[in-house]
Design a protein around this motif. Structure first.
Motif, short mmCIF file in Angstrom:
data_model
loop_
_atom_site.label_atom_id
_atom_site.label_comp_id
_atom_site.label_asym_id
_atom_site.label_seq_id
_atom_site.Cartn_x
_atom_site.Cartn_y
_atom_site.Cartn_z
N TRP A 23 0.83 -1.20 0.00
CA TRP A 23 0.00 0.00 0.00
C TRP A 23 0.86 1.25 0.00
O TRP A 23 0.46 2.28 -0.53
N ASP A 26 1.94 1.69 -3.62
CA ASP A 26 0.78 2.10 -4.39
C ASP A 26 0.42 3.55 -4.09
O ASP A 26 0.08 4.32 -5.00
N ASP A 40 -3.59 4.69 -14.88
CA ASP A 40 -3.56 3.24 -14.79
C ASP A 40 -5.01 2.76 -14.69
O ASP A 40 -5.62 2.79 -13.62
N TRP A 42 -6.43 -0.18 -14.82
CA TRP A 42 -6.72 -1.33 -13.98
C TRP A 42 -6.85 -0.95 -12.51
O TRP A 42 -7.77 -1.34 -11.82
N ARG A 43 -5.91 -0.17 -12.02
CA ARG A 43 -5.88 0.18 -10.60
C ARG A 43 -6.87 1.28 -10.22
O ARG A 43 -7.17 1.46 -9.05
N SER A 44 -7.35 2.03 -11.18
CA SER A 44 -8.22 3.17 -10.85
C SER A 44 -9.68 2.94 -11.22
O SER A 44 -10.46 3.89 -11.22
N SER A 114 -13.94 -0.05 -2.46
CA SER A 114 -13.32 -0.38 -3.75
C SER A 114 -13.93 -1.61 -4.39
O SER A 114 -13.92 -1.73 -5.62
N LEU A 126 -10.59 -7.70 -10.20
CA LEU A 126 -10.44 -6.59 -9.27
C LEU A 126 -11.18 -6.86 -7.95
O LEU A 126 -10.69 -6.52 -6.88
N GLU A 129 -9.03 -9.15 -5.88
CA GLU A 129 -7.94 -8.42 -5.23
C GLU A 129 -8.42 -7.71 -3.96
O GLU A 129 -7.74 -7.73 -2.93
#
Length: 172
Positions: A23, A26, A40, A42-44, A114, A126, A129
């Motif tokens: 974290w 990140d 990004d 994928w991450r957002s 999330s 996602l 994760e």
């Protein structure tokens, strides 16, 4: 007097190290990016999903991305503080698990928020994760509770032993 096993303490430290490293990196990636991590895709996705629900404009999405980056950095810092506290207590003393529990509450809140957009959009990778993050936070919380109960039991046994050795003096 019962003690908490070394495996319990090692698991708590490993989970705190995980959140500190992953974290923290990140959060640094998000906070050093000119668009606060929105490039990004994928991450957002959770930022875009929350922004869609709240009806945020592009500037609001950037601010939301910065907010999540700051929260992740706070969790990483809290876990790092707990690791330092654990290392300090190896020579003697009692670690303060309340620090870690506060960070784990933030982890749970961020993971739930999330995971919502990931489940709504059908993105199982996602969502998986986020479930892993949630499971690690739940495991660390359970281990902290076990450690606290063992500490309370050992303190109770020590106080009973001290009261048994004291002689009866009614005028004290």
């Amino acid at each position: 007097m019962r003690k908490v096993s070394n495996a319990t303490v090692a698991m708590i430290m490993a989970i705190a190290l995980y959140f500190t490293l992953f974290w923290g990196f990140d959060a640094l990636r998000i906070l050093t990016s000119p668009t606060f991590g929105l490039e990004d895709v994928w991450r957002s996705q959770y930022v875009f999903g929350i922004g869609r629900v709240l009806g945020l404009a592009p500037m609001g999405l950037i601010q939301l991305g910065a907010f999540f980056g700051a929260l992740k950095l706070a969790v990483a810092a809290i876990c790092a503080i707990h690791l330092v506290d654990r290392l300090r207590c190896l020579s003697g003393g009692k670690p303060s698990t309340e620090i870690l529990e506060g960070g784990l509450i933030l982890v749970v809140l961020i993971a739930i928020v999330s995971a919502g957009p990931a489940v709504a959009s059908g993105n199982t990778e996602l969502a998986r994760e986020q479930v892993i993050q949630l499971a690690l936070a739940a495991l660390a919380t359970a281990l902290c509770i076990v450690e606290r109960n063992y500490r309370r039991d050992s303190d109770l046994v020590a106080s009973v032993r001290m009261s048994e050795t004291a002689s009866f003096t009614p005028w004290r």
